[in-house]
Design an enzyme around this catalytic site. Sequence first.
Site, PDB file in Angstrom:
ATOM      1  CE  LYS A 106      -4.069  -1.620   0.341  1.00 18.27           C
ATOM      2  NZ  LYS A 106      -4.281  -2.714   1.354  1.00 18.27           N
ATOM      3  CD  GLU A 128     -10.166   4.541   0.328  1.00 21.14           C
ATOM      4  OE1 GLU A 128      -9.885   6.004   0.156  1.00 21.14           O
ATOM      5  OE2 GLU A 128      -9.170   4.056   0.052  1.00 21.14           O
ATOM      6  CB  SER A 395      -0.050  -7.786  -1.401  1.00 24.32           C
ATOM      7  OG  SER A 395      -0.832  -9.006  -0.936  1.00 24.32           O
TER       8      SER A 395
HETATM    9  C1  LIG Z   1      -5.207  -3.936   1.014  1.00 23.50           C
HETATM   10  C2  LIG Z   1      -4.526  -5.060   0.713  1.00 23.50           C
HETATM   11  C3  LIG Z   1      -4.841  -6.110  -0.478  1.00 23.50           C
HETATM   12  C4  LIG Z   1      -5.889  -5.763  -1.374  1.00 23.50           C
HETATM   13  O1  LIG Z   1      -6.015  -4.539  -2.154  1.00 23.50           O
HETATM   14  P1  LIG Z   1      -5.366  -4.522  -3.660  1.00 23.50           P
HETATM   15  O2  LIG Z   1      -5.731  -2.951  -4.049  1.00 23.50           O
HETATM   16  O3  LIG Z   1      -6.366  -5.371  -4.295  1.00 23.50           O
HETATM   17  O4  LIG Z   1      -4.060  -4.661  -3.774  1.00 23.50           O
HETATM   18  C5  LIG Z   1      -4.108  -7.173  -0.669  1.00 23.50           C
HETATM   19  N1  LIG Z   1      -3.164  -7.414   0.188  1.00 23.50           N
HETATM   20  C6  LIG Z   1      -2.861  -6.611   1.295  1.00 23.50           C
HETATM   21  C7  LIG Z   1      -1.540  -7.176   2.145  1.00 23.50           C
HETATM   22  C8  LIG Z   1      -3.480  -5.544   1.498  1.00 23.50           C
HETATM   23  O5  LIG Z   1      -3.169  -4.902   2.760  1.00 23.50           O
END
Ligand SMILES: *Cc1c(COP(=O)(O)O)cnc(C)c1O
Length: 413
Positions: A106, A128, A395
């Site tokens: 993020k 948000e 992610s």
């Molecule tokens: C917020 C989040 C997501 C989902 O958001 P995307 O915009 O689809 O990437 C995925 N993985 C993590 C670790 C997140 O914090």
Amino acid sequence: MTLNPAPNSFRTGPDERGRFGIFGGRFVAETLMPLILDLEKAYADAKADPSFKADMESYGTHYIGRPSPLYYAERLTEHLRAQAPAGQGAKIFFKREELNHTGSHKVNNVLGQILLARRMGKPRIIAETGAGQHGVATATLCARFGLKCVVYMGAVDVERQAPNVFRMKMLGAEVIPVQSGTRTLKDAMNEALRDWVTNVSDTFYCIGTVAGPHPYPAMVRDFQSVIGIETKQQMLEMEGRLPDSLIACIGGGSNAMGLFHPFLDDREVEIYGVEAAGHGVQSGLHAASLTGGRPGVLHGNRTFLLMNEDGQIADAHSISAGLDYPGIGPEHAWLHEMGRVTYLSATDTETLEAFKLCSMLEGIIPALEPAHALAKVAELAPTKPAEHLMVLNLSGRGDKDIPQVAQIFGQTL
Ligand SMILES: *Cc1c(COP(=O)(O)O)cnc(C)c1O
């Protein structure tokens, strides 16, 4: 839906009206339009300015910790090969976005938007947040640059995600619980858009995923594309060629777009997005907008949405708060229609299995969001030849999910 003719390039979108085929656009109130146009112009200027790129790279390196490693997940690879027919079982790599400052991808996007807000001379940032990861990343960069930060969060999420609420407050942000609608992420986004139109002169709206009105989907994608650009370079260095497949989880779709976009015109590269199937797409309790939704308009763009028969936005369900959004970025809707990306879904149960597997075999506790993609890696890898190179976007890290997972596994902390 009608299929659009295959384009020469999948990387040229959006058009000047912000459309990806029939998706995207900017369906906003007249009062919001000047702000959106202002932002579009400021972003175009920043993009053309080498000093903006230099700042992105400098803070990316010294503050976020980029580049994130591309890591060969050897034990997971061997484990899945043991279940595959002879000569099969892809070689699995993790793109380690969980090692970034604040624990997920993020922050890549927030850095870009905060640097842009500074250029535009906006001292007040609003955002948000659902699970709180985007709110924490925004509060972090606002602290770093001395900006005022207001985070809108559904009242239900404020209760579910108490540690992240505390983090944001520690970082100096004001967290406003939203009491309207289902009191979750989509209501928080409505409230943030409302704030923006009432505070036009001093406020910048920092959106957390590839959603919202144009230029947000394209701008957030650009800021996240560092993931795919690095992956390409790192794989060329490690293996001397491109990967054979990419896979990422999808909430709004920003970590996925960031990994996918630089590879969209490398047509030999297979690309998979993984939505949250919750209790199963048939159950109605899920967050799989492409697999189980239909096109409509929400938060300023046309895309696939979860809706009831009357067209009202339906509740999303997922074990992972970060995937709990009833829509998906418009570029994904388009890539789905074009057939360039294959969209799959993983249930809560499959996700928990993958969460355990990754922790035990690799010593990496993943966030529940990328554990959805890991669940599909476990399914796909054994069907591919042994020389197949598969990249999973890890992610985020699982620290934030420990209390919830412990409870599910019947452990008290
Ligand atoms: C917020 C989040 C997501 C989902 O958001 P995307 O915009 O689809 O990437 C995925 N993985 C993590 C670790 C997140 O914090």
